[in-house]
Write an enzyme that holds these catalytic residues in place. Structure first.
Site, PDB file in Angstrom:
ATOM      1  N   GLY A  12       0.820  -1.158   0.206  1.00 39.26           N
ATOM      2  CA  GLY A  12       0.075  -0.159  -0.188  1.00 39.26           C
ATOM      3  C   GLY A  12       0.923   1.348  -0.053  1.00 39.26           C
ATOM      4  N   MET A  90      -3.247  -7.408  -7.398  1.00 38.48           N
ATOM      5  CA  MET A  90      -2.487  -8.418  -8.315  1.00 38.48           C
ATOM      6  C   MET A  90      -3.563  -9.332  -8.801  1.00 38.48           C
ATOM      7  SD  MET A  90       0.659  -7.219  -8.515  1.00 38.48           S
ATOM      8  CE  MET A  90       1.831  -6.544  -7.886  1.00 38.48           C
ATOM      9  N   ARG A  91      -4.490  -8.984  -9.300  1.00 38.01           N
ATOM     10  CA  ARG A  91      -5.479  -9.728  -9.907  1.00 38.01           C
ATOM     11  C   ARG A  91      -5.889  -9.236 -11.161  1.00 38.01           C
ATOM     12  NH1 ARG A  91      -8.238 -13.644  -6.532  1.00 38.01           N
ATOM     13  NH2 ARG A  91      -9.632 -13.480  -8.061  1.00 38.01           N
ATOM     14  N   LEU A  92      -6.157 -10.104 -12.165  1.00 38.42           N
ATOM     15  CA  LEU A  92      -6.674  -9.630 -13.393  1.00 38.42           C
ATOM     16  C   LEU A  92      -8.136  -9.177 -13.324  1.00 38.42           C
ATOM     17  CD1 LEU A  92      -5.353 -11.831 -15.996  1.00 38.42           C
ATOM     18  CD2 LEU A  92      -4.705  -9.394 -15.885  1.00 38.42           C
ATOM     19  N   ASN A 107      -4.428   2.211 -13.715  1.00 41.06           N
ATOM     20  CA  ASN A 107      -3.642   1.312 -13.010  1.00 41.06           C
ATOM     21  C   ASN A 107      -2.045   1.688 -13.272  1.00 41.06           C
ATOM     22  OD1 ASN A 107      -2.361  -1.051 -11.723  1.00 41.06           O
ATOM     23  ND2 ASN A 107      -1.855  -1.943 -13.764  1.00 41.06           N
ATOM     24  N   HIS A 109       2.255   1.034 -13.187  1.00 41.27           N
ATOM     25  CA  HIS A 109       2.909  -0.376 -13.592  1.00 41.27           C
ATOM     26  C   HIS A 109       4.405  -0.062 -13.294  1.00 41.27           C
ATOM     27  CE1 HIS A 109       3.996  -4.161 -15.060  1.00 41.27           C
ATOM     28  NE2 HIS A 109       4.686  -3.684 -15.837  1.00 41.27           N
ATOM     29  N   SER A 136       4.689   3.427 -15.621  1.00 44.10           N
ATOM     30  CA  SER A 136       3.617   3.808 -16.476  1.00 44.10           C
ATOM     31  C   SER A 136       2.187   4.044 -15.730  1.00 44.10           C
ATOM     32  CB  SER A 136       3.432   2.862 -17.675  1.00 44.10           C
ATOM     33  OG  SER A 136       4.913   2.614 -18.260  1.00 44.10           O
TER      34      SER A 136
HETATM   35  C1  GAR Z   1       3.967  -1.145  -7.202  1.00 47.38           C
HETATM   36  O1  GAR Z   1       5.265  -0.943  -7.550  1.00 47.38           O
HETATM   37  C2  GAR Z   1       2.972  -1.252  -8.643  1.00 47.38           C
HETATM   38  O2  GAR Z   1       3.704  -0.594  -9.442  1.00 47.38           O
HETATM   39  C3  GAR Z   1       3.090  -2.731  -8.676  1.00 47.38           C
HETATM   40  O3  GAR Z   1       3.121  -3.251  -7.420  1.00 47.38           O
HETATM   41  C4  GAR Z   1       3.557  -2.292  -6.676  1.00 47.38           C
HETATM   42  C5  GAR Z   1       2.632  -2.196  -5.238  1.00 47.38           C
HETATM   43  O4  GAR Z   1       3.302  -1.594  -4.338  1.00 47.38           O
HETATM   44  N1  GAR Z   1       1.920  -3.209  -9.684  1.00 47.38           N
HETATM   45  C6  GAR Z   1       2.180  -4.105 -10.494  1.00 47.38           C
HETATM   46  O5  GAR Z   1       3.349  -4.636 -10.684  1.00 47.38           O
HETATM   47  C7  GAR Z   1       1.092  -4.301 -11.502  1.00 47.38           C
HETATM   48  N2  GAR Z   1       1.394  -5.501 -12.570  1.00 47.38           N
HETATM   49  P1  GAR Z   1       2.322  -0.601  -3.205  1.00 47.38           P
HETATM   50  O6  GAR Z   1       1.227  -1.771  -2.667  1.00 47.38           O
HETATM   51  O7  GAR Z   1       3.556  -0.464  -2.241  1.00 47.38           O
HETATM   52  O8  GAR Z   1       1.727   0.309  -3.804  1.00 47.38           O
END
Ligand code: GAR
Length: 200
Positions: A12, A90-92, A107, A109, A136
């Site tokens: 988070g 982390m779910r589609l 989203n 990435h 992105s």
């Molecule tokens: C972030 O780095 C986000 O970009 C990535 O998960 C992390 C979540 O961190 N998302 C993906 O890889 C989506 N494919 P957080 O829970 O500390 O925000």
């Protein structure tokens, strides 16, 4: 003001940056609810601390992705959500979910799309040996990590970088860029034209 929800599965860090930006009015929208598919997601604790409604939906209680998503959609309807922000979710999402919020799901990435899609964007870029990676922010469509790109920022990879140091650099950029983009969206400054998003 529009109402929005954050969907998160993990730490988070992005959620916290968003909470801070709502508080300081950099994002002019109401963060009504945080939904997670992980009972122990630290994101849920952050939401509680900020007195934002937090909901855990247990994937094991649903037979398939669409029925799980229907439960999440029910939560969003309850809070009259106008747009959805994915922050380490982390779910589609099912096609059914995405159709309820066309160009209203954003989203983030941790790589420069369309390179290094998927759940290990930071590691995959480092292992591939690229010298420049980045962050992105994009709209979500029915293909994974393939929706219209809203904003990107670069991060340099040096020979000294480890997964840990690169992740730190990426997260720093994320926590600045994501609230900014959400702020644009909340003020209706983003227009999608074909594959392109224009900032007005
Ligand atoms: C972030 O780095 C986000 O970009 C990535 O998960 C992390 C979540 O961190 N998302 C993906 O890889 C989506 N494919 P957080 O829970 O500390 O925000």
């Amino acid at each position: 003001m529009q109402n929005f929800a954050v969907l998160a599965s993990g730490r988070g860090g992005n959620l916290q940056a968003i909470i801070n930006a709502v508080k300081s009015k950099k994002i002019k929208a109401n963060l009504k609810v945080v939904v997670s598919d992980k009972a122990d997601a630290f994101a849920l604790k952050r939401a509680k601390k900020a007195r934002i409604a937090s909901i855990y939906v247990a994937p094991k209680d649903y037979t398939d992705r669409q029925s799980f998503d229907c439960k999440v959609l029910e939560c969003l309807r309850e809070y009259k959500i106008d747009f959805v922000v994915l922050a380490g979710y982390m779910r589609l999402l099912s096609a059914h979910f995405i159709r309820q919020y066309p160009n209203k799901i954003i989203n983030i990435h941790p790589a420069l799309l369309p390179s290094f899609k998927g759940i290990n964007g930071i590691r995959d870029a480092l292992e591939y040996g690229v010298k420049i990676t980045g962050v992105s922010v994009h709209f979500v469509n029915e293909e994974m990590d393939a929706g219209t790109i809203i904003a990107q920022e670069t991060v340099k990879i040096t020979s000294k970088d480890t997964l840990k140091s690169l992740a730190q650099k990426i997260h720093k950029v994320e926590h600045k860029l994501y609230p900014e983009v959400i702020g644009w969206f909340a003020q209706k400054r983003l227009k999608v034209i074909g594959r392109k998003t224009v900032l007005r």
